[in-house]
Write a protein that holds these residues in place. Structure first.
Motif, PDB file in Angstrom:
ATOM      1  N   SER A   1       0.764  -0.870  -0.071  1.00  0.00           N
ATOM      2  CA  SER A   1       0.045   0.092  -0.294  1.00  0.00           C
ATOM      3  C   SER A   1       0.769   1.044  -0.395  1.00  0.00           C
ATOM      4  CB  SER A   1      -0.916  -0.006   0.967  1.00  0.00           C
ATOM      5  OG  SER A   1      -1.441   0.704   1.829  1.00  0.00           O
ATOM      6  N   ILE A   2       2.084   1.299   0.653  1.00  0.00           N
ATOM      7  CA  ILE A   2       2.729   2.435   1.134  1.00  0.00           C
ATOM      8  C   ILE A   2       3.865   2.751  -0.424  1.00  0.00           C
ATOM      9  CG2 ILE A   2       4.937   3.403   2.201  1.00  0.00           C
ATOM     10  CD1 ILE A   2       3.378   2.579   4.738  1.00  0.00           C
ATOM     11  N   TYR A   3       4.326   1.399  -1.300  1.00  0.00           N
ATOM     12  CA  TYR A   3       5.139   1.359  -1.740  1.00  0.00           C
ATOM     13  C   TYR A   3       4.372   1.915  -3.263  1.00  0.00           C
ATOM     14  CZ  TYR A   3       7.468  -0.664  -6.279  1.00  0.00           C
ATOM     15  OH  TYR A   3       7.704  -0.784  -7.352  1.00  0.00           O
ATOM     16  N   GLY A   4       2.926   1.398  -3.353  1.00  0.00           N
ATOM     17  CA  GLY A   4       2.313   2.222  -4.127  1.00  0.00           C
ATOM     18  C   GLY A   4       1.799   3.950  -4.372  1.00  0.00           C
ATOM     19  N   SER A   5       1.637   3.996  -3.567  1.00  0.00           N
ATOM     20  CA  SER A   5       1.467   5.729  -2.718  1.00  0.00           C
ATOM     21  C   SER A   5       3.166   6.469  -3.716  1.00  0.00           C
ATOM     22  CB  SER A   5       1.269   6.495  -1.570  1.00  0.00           C
ATOM     23  OG  SER A   5       0.194   4.782  -1.315  1.00  0.00           O
ATOM     24  N   PHE A   6       4.486   4.665  -2.563  1.00  0.00           N
ATOM     25  CA  PHE A   6       5.255   5.932  -3.327  1.00  0.00           C
ATOM     26  C   PHE A   6       5.838   6.103  -5.222  1.00  0.00           C
ATOM     27  CE2 PHE A   6       7.102   5.541   1.679  1.00  0.00           C
ATOM     28  CZ  PHE A   6       6.649   7.200   1.606  1.00  0.00           C
ATOM     29  N   LEU A   7       5.497   5.077  -5.502  1.00  0.00           N
ATOM     30  CA  LEU A   7       4.603   5.030  -7.022  1.00  0.00           C
ATOM     31  C   LEU A   7       4.775   5.888  -7.226  1.00  0.00           C
ATOM     32  CD1 LEU A   7       6.620   3.391  -8.929  1.00  0.00           C
ATOM     33  CD2 LEU A   7       4.793   1.859  -9.243  1.00  0.00           C
ATOM     34  N   SER A   8       3.098   6.266  -7.281  1.00  0.00           N
ATOM     35  CA  SER A   8       2.701   6.773  -7.487  1.00  0.00           C
ATOM     36  C   SER A   8       3.011   9.206  -7.632  1.00  0.00           C
ATOM     37  CB  SER A   8       1.066   7.506  -6.968  1.00  0.00           C
ATOM     38  OG  SER A   8       0.222   6.161  -7.078  1.00  0.00           O
ATOM     39  N   LEU A   9       3.455   9.258  -6.342  1.00  0.00           N
ATOM     40  CA  LEU A   9       4.315   9.965  -5.733  1.00  0.00           C
ATOM     41  C   LEU A   9       5.231  10.152  -6.804  1.00  0.00           C
ATOM     42  CD1 LEU A   9       4.508  12.625  -4.129  1.00  0.00           C
ATOM     43  CD2 LEU A   9       6.109  10.944  -2.411  1.00  0.00           C
ATOM     44  N   PHE A  10       6.336   8.876  -7.097  1.00  0.00           N
ATOM     45  CA  PHE A  10       7.907   9.010  -7.951  1.00  0.00           C
ATOM     46  C   PHE A  10       7.175   9.811  -9.553  1.00  0.00           C
ATOM     47  CE2 PHE A  10      10.439   7.198 -11.079  1.00  0.00           C
ATOM     48  CZ  PHE A  10      11.135   7.788 -10.800  1.00  0.00           C
ATOM     49  N   TRP A  11       5.608   9.063  -9.737  1.00  0.00           N
ATOM     50  CA  TRP A  11       5.955   9.499 -11.691  1.00  0.00           C
ATOM     51  C   TRP A  11       5.448  10.381 -11.163  1.00  0.00           C
ATOM     52  CZ3 TRP A  11       8.670   7.800 -14.710  1.00  0.00           C
ATOM     53  CH2 TRP A  11       8.890   6.885 -14.472  1.00  0.00           C
ATOM     54  N   SER A  12       4.592  10.909 -10.198  1.00  0.00           N
ATOM     55  CA  SER A  12       3.773  12.762  -9.675  1.00  0.00           C
ATOM     56  C   SER A  12       4.747  13.623  -9.999  1.00  0.00           C
ATOM     57  CB  SER A  12       2.890  13.018  -8.875  1.00  0.00           C
ATOM     58  OG  SER A  12       2.214  12.161  -8.818  1.00  0.00           O
ATOM     59  N   ILE A  13       6.450  13.505  -9.806  1.00  0.00           N
ATOM     60  CA  ILE A  13       7.673  14.417  -8.780  1.00  0.00           C
ATOM     61  C   ILE A  13       7.958  14.809 -10.555  1.00  0.00           C
ATOM     62  CG2 ILE A  13       9.723  15.263  -7.799  1.00  0.00           C
ATOM     63  CD1 ILE A  13       8.236  13.582  -5.823  1.00  0.00           C
ATOM     64  N   VAL A  14       8.217  13.508 -11.695  1.00  0.00           N
ATOM     65  CA  VAL A  14       9.109  13.230 -12.513  1.00  0.00           C
ATOM     66  C   VAL A  14       8.021  14.101 -13.635  1.00  0.00           C
ATOM     67  CG1 VAL A  14       9.218  12.153 -14.281  1.00  0.00           C
ATOM     68  CG2 VAL A  14      10.242  10.981 -11.871  1.00  0.00           C
ATOM     69  N   LEU A  15       6.928  14.129 -13.666  1.00  0.00           N
ATOM     70  CA  LEU A  15       5.751  14.498 -14.275  1.00  0.00           C
ATOM     71  C   LEU A  15       5.763  16.502 -13.852  1.00  0.00           C
ATOM     72  CD1 LEU A  15       3.070  15.495 -16.118  1.00  0.00           C
ATOM     73  CD2 LEU A  15       1.707  14.711 -14.311  1.00  0.00           C
ATOM     74  N   ILE A  16       5.446  16.924 -12.880  1.00  0.00           N
ATOM     75  CA  ILE A  16       5.924  17.901 -12.342  1.00  0.00           C
ATOM     76  C   ILE A  16       7.535  18.536 -12.753  1.00  0.00           C
ATOM     77  CG2 ILE A  16       5.863  19.739 -10.055  1.00  0.00           C
ATOM     78  CD1 ILE A  16       3.944  18.300  -9.082  1.00  0.00           C
ATOM     79  N   GLY A  17       8.271  18.222 -12.727  1.00  0.00           N
ATOM     80  CA  GLY A  17       9.906  17.686 -12.865  1.00  0.00           C
ATOM     81  C   GLY A  17       9.562  18.511 -14.747  1.00  0.00           C
ATOM     82  N   MET A  18       8.701  17.552 -15.593  1.00  0.00           N
ATOM     83  CA  MET A  18       9.041  18.001 -16.965  1.00  0.00           C
ATOM     84  C   MET A  18       8.331  19.512 -17.686  1.00  0.00           C
ATOM     85  SD  MET A  18       9.014  13.407 -18.242  1.00  0.00           S
ATOM     86  CE  MET A  18       7.394  14.228 -19.136  1.00  0.00           C
ATOM     87  N   ILE A  19       7.589  19.323 -16.632  1.00  0.00           N
ATOM     88  CA  ILE A  19       6.322  20.664 -17.143  1.00  0.00           C
ATOM     89  C   ILE A  19       7.543  22.015 -16.544  1.00  0.00           C
ATOM     90  CG2 ILE A  19       4.604  22.176 -16.351  1.00  0.00           C
ATOM     91  CD1 ILE A  19       3.116  19.487 -15.791  1.00  0.00           C
ATOM     92  N   LEU A  20       7.761  21.564 -15.336  1.00  0.00           N
ATOM     93  CA  LEU A  20       8.542  23.086 -14.986  1.00  0.00           C
ATOM     94  C   LEU A  20       9.761  22.987 -16.092  1.00  0.00           C
ATOM     95  CD1 LEU A  20       8.272  22.662 -10.906  1.00  0.00           C
ATOM     96  CD2 LEU A  20       7.099  24.585 -12.155  1.00  0.00           C
ATOM     97  N   TYR A  21      10.768  21.638 -16.111  1.00  0.00           N
ATOM     98  CA  TYR A  21      12.018  22.522 -17.006  1.00  0.00           C
ATOM     99  C   TYR A  21      11.471  22.439 -18.565  1.00  0.00           C
ATOM    100  CZ  TYR A  21      15.745  20.285 -19.260  1.00  0.00           C
ATOM    101  OH  TYR A  21      17.087  20.269 -20.175  1.00  0.00           O
ATOM    102  N   ILE A  22      10.453  22.496 -19.297  1.00  0.00           N
ATOM    103  CA  ILE A  22       9.684  22.687 -20.782  1.00  0.00           C
ATOM    104  C   ILE A  22       9.767  24.623 -20.036  1.00  0.00           C
ATOM    105  CG2 ILE A  22       8.093  23.345 -21.769  1.00  0.00           C
ATOM    106  CD1 ILE A  22       7.558  19.483 -21.371  1.00  0.00           C
ATOM    107  N   PHE A  23       8.448  24.569 -18.952  1.00  0.00           N
ATOM    108  CA  PHE A  23       8.425  25.959 -19.348  1.00  0.00           C
ATOM    109  C   PHE A  23       9.596  27.118 -18.846  1.00  0.00           C
ATOM    110  CE2 PHE A  23       3.832  24.600 -19.196  1.00  0.00           C
ATOM    111  CZ  PHE A  23       3.774  26.248 -20.347  1.00  0.00           C
ATOM    112  N   ALA A  24      11.033  26.295 -18.109  1.00  0.00           N
ATOM    113  CA  ALA A  24      12.346  27.366 -17.671  1.00  0.00           C
ATOM    114  C   ALA A  24      12.734  27.424 -18.910  1.00  0.00           C
ATOM    115  CB  ALA A  24      12.570  26.224 -16.275  1.00  0.00           C
ATOM    116  N   LEU A  25      12.863  26.756 -19.478  1.00  0.00           N
ATOM    117  CA  LEU A  25      14.148  26.819 -21.425  1.00  0.00           C
ATOM    118  C   LEU A  25      13.104  28.069 -21.925  1.00  0.00           C
ATOM    119  CD1 LEU A  25      14.967  22.530 -21.835  1.00  0.00           C
ATOM    120  CD2 LEU A  25      15.979  25.151 -21.189  1.00  0.00           C
TER     121      LEU A  25
END
Length: 136
Positions: A1-25
């Protein structure tokens, strides 16, 4: 249960990072060009230093945009830096703020809640075992 939540958290952070990276550039490219022009003309005053401070590297640009979107930095202050760049950059910045706050954050919240609810539900094996115990 916690592992599944952390997996979602990881991919959410990756998504936010990609959006920030594109707009920052996108913003950093034009701001850097504008700062170089001002420096060549000798217009390196307090405003030039402020603009350089918030958009000096890709990482700092990402942090500036994240702070503006999340409330750690007044987004109007960043808007004042973006405003002289033109209507395209003004529209892109407003779109970024709206998109990040309404779309990204709401979708991520929905994903987390759905994932947590699915992880809390007993799976079919657990349900079958509970039924067998009740009937035994």
């Amino acid at each position: 249960s916690i592992y599944g939540s952390f997996l979602s958290l990881f991919w959410s952070i990756v998504l936010i990072g990609m959006i920030l990276y594109i707009f920052a550039l996108f913003f950093m490219q034009q701001i850097t060009f504008t700062l170089a022009e001002k420096e060549a003309l000798g217009e390196t005053g307090q405003g030039w230093e402020r603009d350089r401070q918030y958009f000096r590297t890709v990482q700092r640009s990402m942090l500036t945009l994240l702070e503006a979107a999340m409330g750690g930095l007044d987004w109007d202050m960043v808007f004042i830096i973006v405003e002289p760049l033109g209507i395209v950059y003004i529209a892109a910045f407003i779109f970024f703020i709206l998109f990040f706050n309404f779309a990204v954050m709401n979708i991520l919240t929905g994903i987390f809640v759905e994932k947590a609810m699915n992880l809390c539900r007993p799976d079919t094996e657990e349900q079958d075992a509970a039924r067998r115990r009740q009937h035994a």
